[in-house]
Design a protein around this motif. Sequence first.
Motif, mmCIF file in Angstrom:
data_model
loop_
_atom_site.group_PDB
_atom_site.id
_atom_site.type_symbol
_atom_site.label_atom_id
_atom_site.label_comp_id
_atom_site.label_asym_id
_atom_site.label_seq_id
_atom_site.Cartn_x
_atom_site.Cartn_y
_atom_site.Cartn_z
ATOM 1 N N GLN A 221 38.630 40.477 38.697
ATOM 2 C CA GLN A 221 39.057 40.139 40.048
ATOM 3 C C GLN A 221 37.974 39.310 40.727
ATOM 4 O O GLN A 221 36.778 39.484 40.457
ATOM 5 N N PRO A 222 38.349 38.409 41.646
ATOM 6 C CA PRO A 222 37.333 37.630 42.364
ATOM 7 C C PRO A 222 36.314 38.493 43.102
ATOM 8 O O PRO A 222 35.124 38.154 43.128
ATOM 9 N N LEU A 223 36.749 39.594 43.724
ATOM 10 C CA LEU A 223 35.801 40.427 44.456
ATOM 11 C C LEU A 223 34.793 41.092 43.525
ATOM 12 O O LEU A 223 33.608 41.226 43.861
ATOM 13 N N HIS A 224 35.242 41.531 42.344
ATOM 14 C CA HIS A 224 34.301 42.058 41.347
ATOM 15 C C HIS A 224 33.306 40.977 40.935
ATOM 16 O O HIS A 224 32.108 41.229 40.801
ATOM 17 N N THR A 225 33.823 39.784 40.712
ATOM 18 C CA THR A 225 32.985 38.700 40.208
ATOM 19 C C THR A 225 31.975 38.252 41.263
ATOM 20 O O THR A 225 30.819 37.952 40.950
ATOM 21 N N GLU B 115 35.433 36.099 31.188
ATOM 22 C CA GLU B 115 34.172 35.805 31.878
ATOM 23 C C GLU B 115 34.176 36.219 33.347
ATOM 24 O O GLU B 115 33.238 35.934 34.082
ATOM 25 N N GLY B 116 35.253 36.890 33.777
ATOM 26 C CA GLY B 116 35.223 37.542 35.070
ATOM 27 C C GLY B 116 34.716 38.967 34.898
ATOM 28 O O GLY B 116 34.383 39.411 33.789
ATOM 29 N N TYR B 117 34.681 39.680 36.006
ATOM 30 C CA TYR B 117 34.192 41.060 35.983
ATOM 31 C C TYR B 117 35.266 41.987 36.529
ATOM 32 O O TYR B 117 36.028 41.628 37.426
ATOM 33 N N GLY B 118 35.332 43.198 35.967
ATOM 34 C CA GLY B 118 36.327 44.183 36.362
ATOM 35 C C GLY B 118 35.760 45.589 36.259
ATOM 36 O O GLY B 118 34.600 45.832 36.534
ATOM 37 N N HIS B 119 36.607 46.539 35.836
ATOM 38 C CA HIS B 119 36.193 47.921 35.569
ATOM 39 C C HIS B 119 35.588 48.598 36.799
ATOM 40 O O HIS B 119 34.623 49.355 36.704
ATOM 41 N N ALA B 120 36.200 48.302 37.975
ATOM 42 C CA ALA B 120 35.796 48.953 39.227
ATOM 43 C C ALA B 120 34.349 48.657 39.606
ATOM 44 O O ALA B 120 33.683 49.487 40.236
#
Length: 314
Positions: free
Chosen positions: A78-82, A62-67
Amino acid sequence: MAETGASPLPPKRPAHSLLARAEHFVWLTARVLEQRRFAYHFLGGSADAVETALASYRNDDEGYGHALEPDLRGPVSQPLHTGHALRVLDSIGRCGGQRVERVCRYLTAVSTPDGALPAIHPSQRGYPVAPFVPVVDDPPSELLATGPVVGLLHRNEVWHAWLFRATDFCWQAVKSLEKSHPYEIEAAVAFLDSAPDRSRAEAAADRLGRLVREHRLVALAPERREEFPVAPGYAPGEHHFAHDYAKTPDSLARAWFTDEEMDRSLDFLANEQEEDGGWPIRWRQWAPGTALEARPIVTIEALRTLRAYGRPVG
């Protein structure tokens, strides 16, 4: 004619308007997500289309990634992506409900022992990352990552157990700021603009505004920006301006600047549009793809800031 699912054709705009030139740049260079965001904000596109494009960056945790945040490559959340994902959801009025409750479970899982977020979770190790973003095994809590997320959740009246300790961390981190740098101050403003205790937030913002001016963390004369220092570790010319702190007129940071200072900053922002229709990035460019992906994001935010202040864009 077959149904394509595309947005209806927008009304014609002056060929040389900021918006027309930016639109050409977005269709030429942007990822699908930024194309959908541009269409939503400026061409009458749908929020559903933005959310569908954003979902491709979401992981099983449920986080976000993939640049999603271009300077962090690889698939891992990563927190910054999320935080970036939450900003997108907020901008289309979708930062709430079960989707955000699930995001909060991810935030809980990656929090540090004091309940806040690290800038980079160690799962990033092994994937490409900007050289100015260190990956360590036991990262500390960072206002840079935590402040904008907490602010957005409060702004959207999201209540989750994770928020209590994370909010306390943000208050303490803001109170402790004595020497800082522009991105950290921006994160503090993102928290304070939506923090529930408004009188406390206003007092904290007033102190930060004095700090920004005393430490010369803002180039108040953009036409002479070379006279202002760049924060240690930043790229040459990576100055910050009044509009970077006060992205909208209702931001607490707007009170830091006179009308004349704000007008100069907005004039500079409008004039930064480049020949190809996009706005430049000022931070260090370390790989061709990251700069290409970041510029449409910066372009959309530049137009949104100008429009928020009533400046004509097209």
